[in-house]
Design an enzyme around this catalytic site. Structure first.
Site, PDB file in Angstrom:
ATOM      1  N   ASP A 182       0.162   5.268   0.624  1.00 29.15           N
ATOM      2  CA  ASP A 182      -0.916   6.053   1.225  1.00 29.15           C
ATOM      3  C   ASP A 182      -0.713   7.542   1.298  1.00 29.15           C
ATOM      4  OD1 ASP A 182      -2.736   4.342   2.259  1.00 29.15           O
ATOM      5  OD2 ASP A 182      -1.857   4.264   4.249  1.00 29.15           O
ATOM      6  N   GLY A 189      -5.623  15.024  17.861  1.00 29.17           N
ATOM      7  CA  GLY A 189      -5.975  13.915  18.741  1.00 29.17           C
ATOM      8  C   GLY A 189      -7.449  13.850  19.096  1.00 29.17           C
ATOM      9  N   TRP A 220      -9.952  11.211  16.038  1.00 25.22           N
ATOM     10  CA  TRP A 220      -8.491  11.197  16.164  1.00 25.22           C
ATOM     11  C   TRP A 220      -7.750  12.201  15.298  1.00 25.22           C
ATOM     12  CZ3 TRP A 220      -5.631  10.127  11.775  1.00 25.22           C
ATOM     13  CH2 TRP A 220      -6.334   9.520  10.716  1.00 25.22           C
ATOM     14  N   GLU A 241       0.831  -1.203   0.000  1.00 25.26           N
ATOM     15  CA  GLU A 241       0.000   0.000   0.000  1.00 25.26           C
ATOM     16  C   GLU A 241       0.865   1.252   0.000  1.00 25.26           C
ATOM     17  OE1 GLU A 241      -3.295  -0.235   2.800  1.00 25.26           O
ATOM     18  OE2 GLU A 241      -3.038   1.878   3.259  1.00 25.26           O
ATOM     19  N   ARG A 280       5.952   3.324   8.275  1.00 28.92           N
ATOM     20  CA  ARG A 280       6.851   4.255   7.613  1.00 28.92           C
ATOM     21  C   ARG A 280       6.142   5.587   7.443  1.00 28.92           C
ATOM     22  NH1 ARG A 280       8.452  -0.261   3.302  1.00 28.92           N
ATOM     23  NH2 ARG A 280       9.800  -1.460   4.666  1.00 28.92           N
ATOM     24  N   GLU A 281       5.476   5.993   8.511  1.00 29.61           N
ATOM     25  CA  GLU A 281       4.688   7.210   8.426  1.00 29.61           C
ATOM     26  C   GLU A 281       5.564   8.446   8.382  1.00 29.61           C
ATOM     27  OE1 GLU A 281       4.498   5.098  10.979  1.00 29.61           O
ATOM     28  OE2 GLU A 281       2.491   4.205  10.955  1.00 29.61           O
ATOM     29  N   GLU A 307      -2.984  10.567   3.277  1.00 34.13           N
ATOM     30  CA  GLU A 307      -4.194  10.975   3.976  1.00 34.13           C
ATOM     31  C   GLU A 307      -4.095  12.465   4.227  1.00 34.13           C
ATOM     32  OE1 GLU A 307      -4.442   8.756   7.573  1.00 34.13           O
ATOM     33  OE2 GLU A 307      -5.545   7.146   6.614  1.00 34.13           O
ATOM     34  N   HIS A 311      -0.468  12.955   5.694  1.00 40.59           N
ATOM     35  CA  HIS A 311       0.093  11.829   6.417  1.00 40.59           C
ATOM     36  C   HIS A 311       0.384  10.760   5.359  1.00 40.59           C
ATOM     37  CE1 HIS A 311      -1.050   8.509   9.568  1.00 40.59           C
ATOM     38  NE2 HIS A 311       0.219   8.496   9.272  1.00 40.59           N
ATOM     39  N   THR A 312       1.630  10.347   5.241  1.00 43.83           N
ATOM     40  CA  THR A 312       1.972   9.367   4.209  1.00 43.83           C
ATOM     41  C   THR A 312       2.467   8.081   4.863  1.00 43.83           C
ATOM     42  OG1 THR A 312       4.298  10.040   4.050  1.00 43.83           O
ATOM     43  CG2 THR A 312       2.745  11.212   2.664  1.00 43.83           C
ATOM     44  N   ASN A 313       2.280   6.994   4.169  1.00 43.08           N
ATOM     45  CA  ASN A 313       2.773   5.723   4.675  1.00 43.08           C
ATOM     46  C   ASN A 313       2.984   4.768   3.509  1.00 43.08           C
ATOM     47  OD1 ASN A 313       3.613   3.783   6.506  1.00 43.08           O
ATOM     48  ND2 ASN A 313       1.677   3.675   7.628  1.00 43.08           N
TER      49      ASN A 313
END
Ligand SMILES: *[C@@H]1O[C@H](CO)[C@@H](O)[C@H](O)[C@H]1NC(C)=O
Length: 276
Positions: free
Chosen positions: A100, A187, A183, A98, A126-127, A102, A115-117
């Site tokens: 990603d 948070g 979240w 995947e 691997r964020e 976001e 936010h990548t992964n």
């Protein structure tokens, strides 16, 4: 591990004036909450929307194994805090791959977070997170994912030192717009303001210069049968892009899996639901 470094392909972000329109209907199926996802304007525009009852999503008709995949996206405008627009490539099964992105909405005057992964064979962690250095809602911006056997933009294939790299499993493109106010925004402190619903994200000008997998066979375009004919197969970041990357990392990076020890971000990542 330290040598593998995901660089957001957001570097490839350029604002585009005119680009040739693509027929979104040929590329995508609306898969979630029909009626909230729409294909409009002579099939040139795809929109997803989110209201209190549901979000929406789409996926690509094709599965790809390597390519340069480009789309223009205009994110939820105004007070988008609590909304998340996910755009990702994913294969299927327990050991999925995947890639990603976001996009986490924010209050009107505050910056979006991306936010990548990368997951390979089911393993993520691997964020990276960045604040966006431009307003992604004022206009369409171009987002490119370059995925070749060596790298995902600057996510280097370091398999030789034991880090698996996504390169065997074909992936589909997915996107969804959903509510994550438990979240996503500091948070969960800031809740989605439903008086602004429906929230809308728009997509257009999709181009996949990519190898399409079909019944186990790969086809890399009508004129060139081989992946080796593709310019992107060995593409790397040029020096201008590397410079830009360093600038983004220095000024806009919030979180990097390589270095960060922040308790808040650990909690953030732990609580982030999976959308599989
Ligand atoms: C929203 O903006 C604030 C203030 O600049 C920032 O701290 C935060 O990381 C941004 N992103 C989200 C998702 O809240």
């Amino acid at each position: 591990m330290a040598s593998s470094f995901l660089l957001v392909s957001l570097l490839a972000v350029v604002q585009i004036g005119a680009a040739s329109a693509s027929n979104m209907y040929n590329h995508f199926d609306i898969t979630w909450a029909d009626g909230r996802g729409k294909i409009l304007n002579n099939n040139e525009l795809l929109t997803l929307s989110l209201d209190r009852a549901s979000g929406s999503g789409f996926k690509s008709k094709n599965e790809y194994l390597f390519g340069k995949i480009v789309i223009q996206l205009k994110l939820v405008a105004g007070n988008s805090a609590g909304t998340v627009t996910a755009y990702y490539l994913s294969s299927q099964g327990a050991t999925w791959d995947e890639i990603d992105f976001e996009f986490l909405g924010n209050l009107s005057e505050d910056p979006y977070t991306v936010h990548t992964n990368v997951f390979s064979q089911g393993k993520g962690n691997r964020e990276q997170q960045f604040h966006l250095w431009f307003n992604p809602t004022a206009d369409f911006h171009t987002y490119s994912i370059l995925w070749n056997p060596q790298r995902i933009i600057e996510f280097k294939n370091s398999e030789s030192i034991g880090v698996p790299f996504p390169k065997n499993q074909p992936m589909r493109i997915y996107s969804s717009l959903w509510n994550a106010d438990d979240w996503a925004t500091r948070g969960g402190l800031i809740k989605t303001d439903w008086t602004h619903a429906p929230f809308t994200a728009s997509y257009r000008n999709f181009i996949a210069d990519a190898c399409v997998m079909s019944s186990g066979a790969s086809s890399c375009g009508s004129t060139s049968a081989s992946i080796n004919d593709k310019g992107w197969v060995s593409q790397e970041l040029d020096s201008t892009s590397q410079e830009k990357m360093r600038w983004v990392q220095k000024n806009y990076m919030i979180y990097n899996y390589c270095t960060d020890k922040s308790v808040f971000l650990k909690a953030f990542l732990k609580n982030a639901p999976s959308y599989h």
